[in-house]
Motif scaffolding. Structure first.
Motif, short mmCIF file in Angstrom:
data_model
loop_
_atom_site.label_atom_id
_atom_site.label_comp_id
_atom_site.label_asym_id
_atom_site.label_seq_id
_atom_site.Cartn_x
_atom_site.Cartn_y
_atom_site.Cartn_z
N TRP A 29 0.88 -1.16 0.00
CA TRP A 29 0.00 0.00 0.00
C TRP A 29 0.92 1.21 0.00
N ILE A 30 0.68 2.13 -0.93
CA ILE A 30 1.53 3.32 -1.05
C ILE A 30 0.70 4.55 -0.74
N TYR A 31 1.21 5.36 0.16
CA TYR A 31 0.55 6.61 0.56
C TYR A 31 1.49 7.75 0.20
N GLN A 32 1.01 8.65 -0.69
CA GLN A 32 1.86 9.78 -1.09
C GLN A 32 1.40 11.04 -0.37
N ALA A 33 2.37 11.74 0.17
CA ALA A 33 2.09 12.97 0.90
C ALA A 33 2.05 14.15 -0.06
N ASN A 34 1.25 15.13 0.29
CA ASN A 34 1.13 16.32 -0.55
C ASN A 34 2.28 17.32 -0.30
N ARG A 35 3.21 16.92 0.56
CA ARG A 35 4.40 17.73 0.80
C ARG A 35 5.50 16.82 1.33
N SER A 36 6.71 17.31 1.30
CA SER A 36 7.83 16.55 1.86
C SER A 36 7.79 16.64 3.39
N ILE A 59 5.03 6.80 1.81
CA ILE A 59 5.07 5.74 2.82
C ILE A 59 4.54 4.48 2.16
N THR A 60 5.37 3.46 2.09
CA THR A 60 4.96 2.19 1.52
C THR A 60 4.95 1.14 2.63
N ILE A 61 3.80 0.53 2.82
CA ILE A 61 3.67 -0.56 3.79
C ILE A 61 3.56 -1.85 3.00
N ALA A 62 4.35 -2.85 3.38
CA ALA A 62 4.35 -4.14 2.68
C ALA A 62 4.02 -5.25 3.67
N GLN A 102 -6.68 3.64 9.52
CA GLN A 102 -6.85 4.52 10.68
C GLN A 102 -5.50 5.07 11.15
N PHE A 103 -4.47 4.24 11.09
CA PHE A 103 -3.12 4.69 11.44
C PHE A 103 -2.68 5.82 10.50
N ILE A 104 -2.89 5.64 9.20
CA ILE A 104 -2.52 6.66 8.21
C ILE A 104 -3.34 7.93 8.43
N LEU A 134 -2.45 12.11 2.88
CA LEU A 134 -1.84 10.85 2.45
C LEU A 134 -2.80 9.93 1.70
N LEU A 135 -4.09 10.22 1.73
CA LEU A 135 -5.08 9.30 1.18
C LEU A 135 -5.77 9.78 -0.09
N ASP A 136 -5.49 10.99 -0.54
CA ASP A 136 -6.15 11.51 -1.73
C ASP A 136 -5.53 10.88 -2.98
N LYS A 137 -6.29 10.04 -3.67
CA LYS A 137 -5.79 9.33 -4.85
C LYS A 137 -5.95 10.15 -6.13
N MET A 138 -6.49 11.35 -6.03
CA MET A 138 -6.73 12.17 -7.21
C MET A 138 -5.59 13.15 -7.46
N ASN A 139 -4.40 12.78 -7.04
CA ASN A 139 -3.22 13.60 -7.25
C ASN A 139 -2.12 12.76 -7.85
N VAL A 140 -1.19 13.42 -8.50
CA VAL A 140 -0.10 12.75 -9.21
C VAL A 140 1.23 13.31 -8.70
N SER A 141 2.17 12.41 -8.48
CA SER A 141 3.53 12.82 -8.16
C SER A 141 4.43 12.39 -9.32
N TYR A 142 5.36 13.25 -9.66
CA TYR A 142 6.29 12.97 -10.76
C TYR A 142 7.59 13.69 -10.49
#
Length: 161
Positions: free
Chosen positions: A15-22, A61-64, A82-84, A95-103
């Protein structure tokens, strides 16, 4: 049960969670400590889960989870979400908004809304060679080979016409 990320089999679910900032260095240390505690206690119906995590580029944040030992249950997945969500509140980060792109822009990781990314693609501000992060990968093998790829090799290619 927390194990080294490298020791997990390629079939491990991610599961990959991308932050909207560093994250800052201090935040990274705190989040790592919190992840250590969460994963060490993470269970599915009382059974230990063999899992790990990585934090990359100060924002992913990648949880495996090795599902060969014990598979995630609905309750254990809920616990991880809930932790995220708690991290989101505590660090005022998305961390949960899937409507954004990182590149990647050089070594910098940019974060844009899907609409903005689509607009940039139309304006040729991003190209088929732009490195994007495909957060839809399902397992560790895909994460290692298909997470950080040129846009032409990801679902992002639909915007590059």
């Amino acid at each position: 049960m927390l194990v080294a990320f490298e020791s997990l089999p390629d079939s491990s679910r991610v599961w990959i969670y991308q932050a909207n900032r560093s994250f800052t260095e201090e935040e990274l240390q705190q989040i790592s400590n919190k992840l250590d505690v969460f994963i060490e206690k993470w269970t599915a119906h009382g059974a230990n889960l063999k899992a790990s995590y990585e934090i990359k580029y100060r924002r992913f944040i990648t949880i495996a989870l090795d599902q060969q030992l014990n598979a995630a249950s609905g309750c254990s997945i809920d616990a991880s979400v809930q932790f995220i969500q708690q991290l989101e509140r505590e660090y005022n980060v998305d961390l949960l908004d899937k409507m954004n792109v990182s590149y990647k822009q050089g070594e910098f990781v940019a974060y844009k809304s899907l609409a903005d990314f689509r607009k940039m693609a139309k304006e040729k501000a991003v190209s088929p060679n732009t490195i994007v992060f495909n957060n839809l990968v399902n397992n560790k093998a895909e994460y290692l080979s298909d997470w950080e790829v040129p846009a032409s090799e990801s679902w992002h290619k639909r915007f590059l016409n």
